[in-house]
Design an enzyme around this catalytic site. Structure first.
Site, PDB file in Angstrom:
ATOM      1  N   ASP A   1      11.034  -0.263  33.889  1.00 52.99           N
ATOM      2  CA  ASP A   1      11.268   0.098  35.287  1.00 52.99           C
ATOM      3  C   ASP A   1      10.016   0.707  35.912  1.00 52.99           C
ATOM      4  O   ASP A   1       9.599   0.338  37.011  1.00 52.99           O
ATOM      5  CB  ASP A   1      12.426   1.112  35.398  1.00 52.99           C
TER       6      ASP A   1
ATOM      7  N   GLY B   1      18.139  -2.140  35.786  1.00 53.00           N
ATOM      8  CA  GLY B   1      18.995  -3.148  35.200  1.00 53.00           C
ATOM      9  C   GLY B   1      20.402  -3.089  35.773  1.00 53.00           C
ATOM     10  O   GLY B   1      20.824  -2.075  36.323  1.00 53.00           O
ATOM     11  N   SER B   2      21.121  -4.203  35.651  1.00 53.72           N
ATOM     12  CA  SER B   2      22.520  -4.213  36.063  1.00 53.72           C
ATOM     13  C   SER B   2      23.379  -3.680  34.918  1.00 53.72           C
ATOM     14  O   SER B   2      22.905  -3.457  33.817  1.00 53.72           O
ATOM     15  CB  SER B   2      22.947  -5.631  36.430  1.00 53.72           C
ATOM     16  N   GLY B   3      24.661  -3.467  35.226  1.00 57.69           N
ATOM     17  CA  GLY B   3      25.576  -2.942  34.222  1.00 57.69           C
ATOM     18  C   GLY B   3      25.906  -1.476  34.436  1.00 57.69           C
ATOM     19  O   GLY B   3      26.660  -0.895  33.662  1.00 57.69           O
ATOM     20  N   HIS B   4      25.315  -0.877  35.486  1.00 59.28           N
ATOM     21  CA  HIS B   4      25.531   0.543  35.770  1.00 59.28           C
ATOM     22  C   HIS B   4      26.319   0.773  37.064  1.00 59.28           C
ATOM     23  O   HIS B   4      26.299   1.860  37.622  1.00 59.28           O
ATOM     24  CB  HIS B   4      24.198   1.277  35.879  1.00 59.28           C
TER      25      HIS B   4
ATOM     26  N   LYS C   1      14.102   5.333  37.450  1.00 60.34           N
ATOM     27  CA  LYS C   1      14.594   5.993  36.240  1.00 60.34           C
ATOM     28  C   LYS C   1      13.561   5.786  35.127  1.00 60.34           C
ATOM     29  O   LYS C   1      12.912   4.755  35.069  1.00 60.34           O
ATOM     30  CB  LYS C   1      15.954   5.427  35.834  1.00 60.34           C
TER      31      LYS C   1
ATOM     32  N   HIS D   1      22.608   2.467  28.012  1.00 61.82           N
ATOM     33  CA  HIS D   1      22.393   1.075  27.618  1.00 61.82           C
ATOM     34  C   HIS D   1      22.920   0.783  26.233  1.00 61.82           C
ATOM     35  O   HIS D   1      22.475  -0.132  25.567  1.00 61.82           O
ATOM     36  CB  HIS D   1      20.896   0.747  27.632  1.00 61.82           C
TER      37      HIS D   1
END
Lengths: 248, 335
Positions: free
Chosen positions: B110, B54-57, B105, B221
């Protein structure tokens, strides 16, 4: 089934029926998911089957090719874990339909699909997942076709029945897989969204089969089906039913 | 809360466009996907190393694209797995004839999407060999509410580094997978939050913390942590996190370690250094020798304030691979 054209027509009708049903139940599925998940199951499944229908309609191939298209569409449009579970499993089980749609090939498809879902999701019955609806549905379907020699429509009816019981069975369970497992005991008392969407799909396969298959021929022996304890047969069986009507 | 966002629906796409615009000489976007690859991918004869999530990391994952680390990185929606069809294209784009290692991860979405992607890529190209390692370094999780296993967090950066270095020196797919797995088995991370994070779609914090509370054992998250406690000093936080990680990793007496004090996105670097000061004191007190201690934002959680501490126990080979040169936007090791 009969010729390739009818097969295609029936398949596309099945996909359309599933898509319509998931669109109609979108809020319901999302509500179930918001209780124990991340509140997107209805939206994701609706979006997925809308894409699946669109892509299936523009596929020229045989039954296996159409079903595989459904799988790939779901993989790309559903997202999360449901994308690979529904889409990836349909994709890989589609090979079982290369000989066309017949009682034996649909049993093989259902078994391959179940195996893939369990393998990918690493879930057993009782973990409060789609497997809880799927295992009874697939096992009942297989038995009804292979042991009881029932006509496919009747076998699907029993499978849908079994799936419904499986969904009810998820309510008192504590989730061991999926996002709901994060909730621990707080997951108890909720219907599993994935098991529920699985049931909806089986119900629409049944509705489509009722539309396309003459359920009087096929199941040769006129004796009442010997159903194990999942029984509680619905009233209508071979005797009374005319062609293609839904229940009464 | 005010954010520099144009449209939540375009968040990931616009971010990727901006990344490519920042490093046009290093990375490029795979057409019609949310995958990025290093400019010269696939590298002929080299094992491809890919990651995604996911994005945001950010800078995870695309920040680690480049020689010595990743060949490809897929970006899903914020905190959402990339889809298998996109990952499949990424695997194919990074195949230089020696196979591809996927560093995943440990989140169900995922893992399942990567597995499905490997199957899909295999259907297109029967010769494509894909191996996978699953990073699960979050030591907070075993005792938490989560039962789908330990989560993958900042220790993943070390896994990217050793796998990328092994691939660069010419190891085959089995060996690249082996060194990555070895790193996974020797690394642990624990994180904490001073505040929650705000996702672009929701626009409000994903959990509430009072002024005088902190959350220990958080993931990346905005998941709830394992313990909510009253606020404590930087030193106490450092002790708590370091002790928990050491108990899990359990390095041999006098072992050499590599560490990361990682910022969650909303905490200034100065505070991370203050935490690192105490982390290193503790490690030295316990007789461990920090061979390399990184401080910075390596795997963030949007705008969350807080940090995580990662400890990797080193062996000779792992050390050699960490020391090997790497040229990526977010991590450089000089030759």
């Amino acid at each position: 089934m009969a010729d390739a054209e009818t097969e295609r027509e029936a398949l596309l009708a099945a996909i359309a029926n599933v898509a319509d049903r998931l669109a109609a139940e979108r809020e319901y599925l999302t509500d179930l998911d918001s209780a124990i998940g991340d509140a997107d199951h209805g939206t994701n499944m609706d979006r997925g089957f809308e894409a699946a229908l669109e892509q299936a309609e523009s596929t020229d191939g045989d039954a296996a090719a159409i079903v595989k298209t459904v799988g790939t569409a779901l993989v790309s449009a559903v997202g999360g874990a449901s994308g690979p579970l529904y889409g990836g499993s349909i994709m890989s089980a589609s090979a079982e339909l290369e000989e066309g749609i017949a009682p034996e090939t649909t049993v093989a498809f259902a078994e391959a699909y179940l195996e893939k879902v369990q393998d990918r999701g690493d879930a057993q019955v009782g973990a409060k997942t789609m497997v809880d609806a799927l295992v009874p549905a697939v096992h009942t379907y297989k038995r009804s076709i292979e042991v009881d020699d029932l006509p496919p429509v009747e076998a699907l009816r029993k499978a849908a029945d079994a799936a419904e019981r499986g969904v009810a069975f998820t309510v008192p369970l504590r989730a061991k897989k999926g996002r709901a497992s994060y909730l621990g005991w707080r997951s108890v008392g909720h219907r599993d969204p994935g098991a529920t969407s699985t049931l909806l799909i089986v119900e629409e396969l049944l509705a489509t089969a009722e539309e396309f298959l003459d359920e009087v021929d096929g199941g040769s022996d006129a004796t009442a089906p010997t159903e194990p304890d999942i029984g509680a047969d619905d009233a209508e069986t071979e005797n009374g039913d005319a062609v293609g009507e839904e229940g009464e | 809360m005010r954010k520099l966002i144009n449209d939540p629906d375009e968040y990931v796409d616009e971010m990727l466009q901006g990344m490519v615009a920042a490093y046009p000489d290093r990375i490029r976007r795979l057409e019609d996907t949310e995958g990025l690859v290093r400019l010269d991918a696939p590298v002929e004869g080299k094992v491809g190393v890919v990651s995604g999530g996911g994005s945001g990391h950010e800078p995870t994952h695309a920040g680690y694209l480049g020689p010595g680390m990743l060949d490809g990185a897929a970006a899903g929606e914020v905190f959402t797995s990339p889809t298998a069809d996109q990952l499949s294209e990424l695997l194919t784009a990074c195949e230089g004839g020696a196979g591809v290692l996927a560093v995943v991860k440990n989140y169900e979405g995922d893992v399942m999407n990567f597995e499905t992607a490997a199957e899909m890529a295999g259907m297109e190209n029967e010769d494509l060999e894909v191996a996978q390692v699953v990073v699960n370094d979050d030591v907070a999780v075993e005792d938490s509410l989560y039962t789908s296993g330990r989560r993958g967090v900042c220790g993943t950066i070390f896994v990217h580094k050793v796998a990328g270095a092994a691939a660069r020196r010419g190891d085959d797919l089995d060996d690249v997978q082996r060194v990555a797995q070895n790193a996974i088995e020797n690394v642990g991370t624990m994180g904490m939050a001073l505040t929650s994070c705000v996702t672009p779609a929701k626009g409000e914090p994903t959990f509430d913390l009072d002024e005088d509370e902190i959350e220990l054992g958080i993931g990346i998250h905005g998941e709830p942590g394992t313990e909510r406690t009253e606020a404590m000093s930087a030193d106490r936080v450092a002790e708590h996190l370091t002790e928990a990680v050491l108990e899990d990793v359990d390095p041999a007496e006098g072992a050499e370690v590599a560490t990361i004090v990682n910022g969650m996105g909303g905490t200034p670097l100065s505070e991370l250094f203050i935490v690192n000061r105490r982390v290193q004191e503790l490690l030295a007190d316990r007789g461990f020798d920090t061979w390399n201690g990184r401080v910075g934002e390596y795997m963030t959680s949007l705008d969350m304030c807080g940090c995580s501490v990662t400890v990797l126990e080193l062996d000779e080979e792992t050390k050699e691979l960490l020391a090997a040169p790497a040229e990526t936007p977010a991590l450089t090791v000089a030759d």
